[in-house]
Write an enzyme that holds these catalytic residues in place. Structure first.
Site, PDB file in Angstrom:
ATOM      1  CD  GLU A   1     -38.289 -19.037 -11.867  1.00 32.56           C
ATOM      2  OE1 GLU A   1     -38.069 -17.955 -12.253  1.00 32.56           O
ATOM      3  OE2 GLU A   1     -38.106 -20.114 -12.430  1.00 32.56           O
TER       4      GLU A   1
ATOM      5  CB  SER B   1     -31.070 -32.377  -8.640  1.00 33.76           C
ATOM      6  OG  SER B   1     -30.416 -32.099 -10.020  1.00 33.76           O
TER       7      SER B   1
ATOM      8  CB  CYS C   1     -31.002 -25.588 -14.440  1.00 33.51           C
ATOM      9  SG  CYS C   1     -31.403 -26.834 -13.252  1.00 33.51           S
TER      10      CYS C   1
END
Ligand code: SF4
Length: 348
Positions: A92, A191, A332
């Site tokens: 995604e 990240s 997440c």
């Protein structure tokens, strides 16, 4: 023989290819222009190239290795795109508009090996690393939706990008080098769940990328309850790596913190987190949990606000958004965090 992918090709590779097809060298420059300045991967649309070369490109390269399967749009106009890969896996990405900037959130892996216990993406483990072209093609799918290059790119989708470092580094190179897409590294955020060896690899690249580190706890025992042992680094090592990142790269880090009821939302944790944020000149991004994985719960609103207020009172810069029920779930929690930052709920 594995064919090279157009979306991650270098100038030298395209020059070698055009020479192999019996074309003059300047054709490689035209091809580069189409791919990296006009974001076009379909040779049939590269109308200044001879028909013969366009046909040969389609047989000599993988022009597109991914396909847009589906786009879901939330009320705030954030779009989540489901991208299928050639082997049947899927990832995604998100296209996140805000009044002043457009952000794309990209994935780096199919599944995730870290396995944070509150995260749906990590529940099934790692399926495989994405190739550099699969990472870059997400950007092109986003451009196809938004009509332009984003202002910011965040690698906060599915996966721990620093565990797919060489391919992530290739994608970062094509996205930021002036010969290729040429975005400023300052507009790109990497990240990590706190994978220290990867932070040092990122430092070696020597470019001023933003670094977002998911702490989620201020002590190793609480953190161990959230992140399995195998890929979890001690907090002291993570903090040292953040110091080194700031010193070597000259960029502050952001601490990401998913707030979980009864786990990491107590006042003492807020005080310690504030002290760390001050010490590292880091901004804290608070992400009230908003999913249902592993039995974790979102804290009550009063506890969320108290946590935020303690951070502020103790001199930390903090971002928080309280709205619930975002229609688009993040891989997440990190994606939501970024979305929240853009919604002008910065409480500084
Ligand atoms: S929170 Fe991020 S690092 Fe942790 S399992 Fe999920 S995708 Fe992986």
């Amino acid at each position: 023989m594995t064919l090279p992918a157009l979306a991650s090709s270098t100038r030298a590779e395209l020059e070698a290819l055009t020479v192999r097809f019996g074309q003059p060298a300047f054709r490689a420059g035209q091809l580069l222009d189409w791919v990296y300045k006009r974001y076009e991967l379909d040779p049939d649309r590269m109308l200044n190239l001879p028909l013969k070369l366009r046909t040969e490109l389609k047989s000599g390269l993988v022009c597109r290795s991914t396909r847009l399967e589906r786009a879901d749009c939330a009320a705030d106009r954030t779009e989540k795109l489901l991208i299928s890969l050639a082997d049947g896996e899927a990832v995604e990405m998100a296209v996140i508009p805000a009044p002043k900037r457009l952000t794309f959130c990209l994935s780096t892996q199919a599944g995730c090996p870290v396995g944070c216990r509150f995260c749906a993406s990590g529940a099934g483990g790692l399926k495989r690393n994405l190739t550099a072209a699969e990472i870059i093609e997400q950007l092109y799918h986003g451009i196809g939706r938004a009509g332009r290059l984003p202002d910011n790119i965040v690698f906060m989708g599915i996966g721990e990008g620093l565990l797919n470092f060489s391919r992530l580094a290739t994608a970062l190179d094509r996205i930021t080098e002036p010969d290729y897409i040429g975005m400023s590294p300052r507009r790109v955020t990497v990240s990590t769940s706190g994978y220290v060896p990867g932070i040092y690899q990122l430092i070696e690249l020597g470019k001023p990328f933003n670094l977002a580190v998911s702490l989620h706890a201020v002590d190793d025992i609480t953190r161990a309850a959230l992140i399995p042992d195998r890929l979890r680094c001690p907090l002291a090592e993570i903090r040292r790596a953040c110091d080194d990142y700031e010193r070597e790269i000259g960029r502050m880090v952001t601490f990401e913190y998913v707030l979980l009821a009864g786990i990491n939302d107590r006042p003492a944790a807020a005080e310690k987190l504030a002290a760390w944020a001050r010490r590292h000149h880091a901004k804290v991004n608070l992400i009230p949990y908003n999913a249902a994985v592993g039995g974790f719960k979102r804290p009550a609103e009063v506890d969320i606000l108290r946590f935020r207020d303690i951070l502020k009172k103790n001199g930390a810069r903090v971002t928080l958004r309280l709205e619930k029920g975002a229609k688009i779930a993040a891989a997440c929690g990190q994606l939501r965090a970024w979305q929240e930052k853009k919604d002008d709920h910065d409480s500084n």
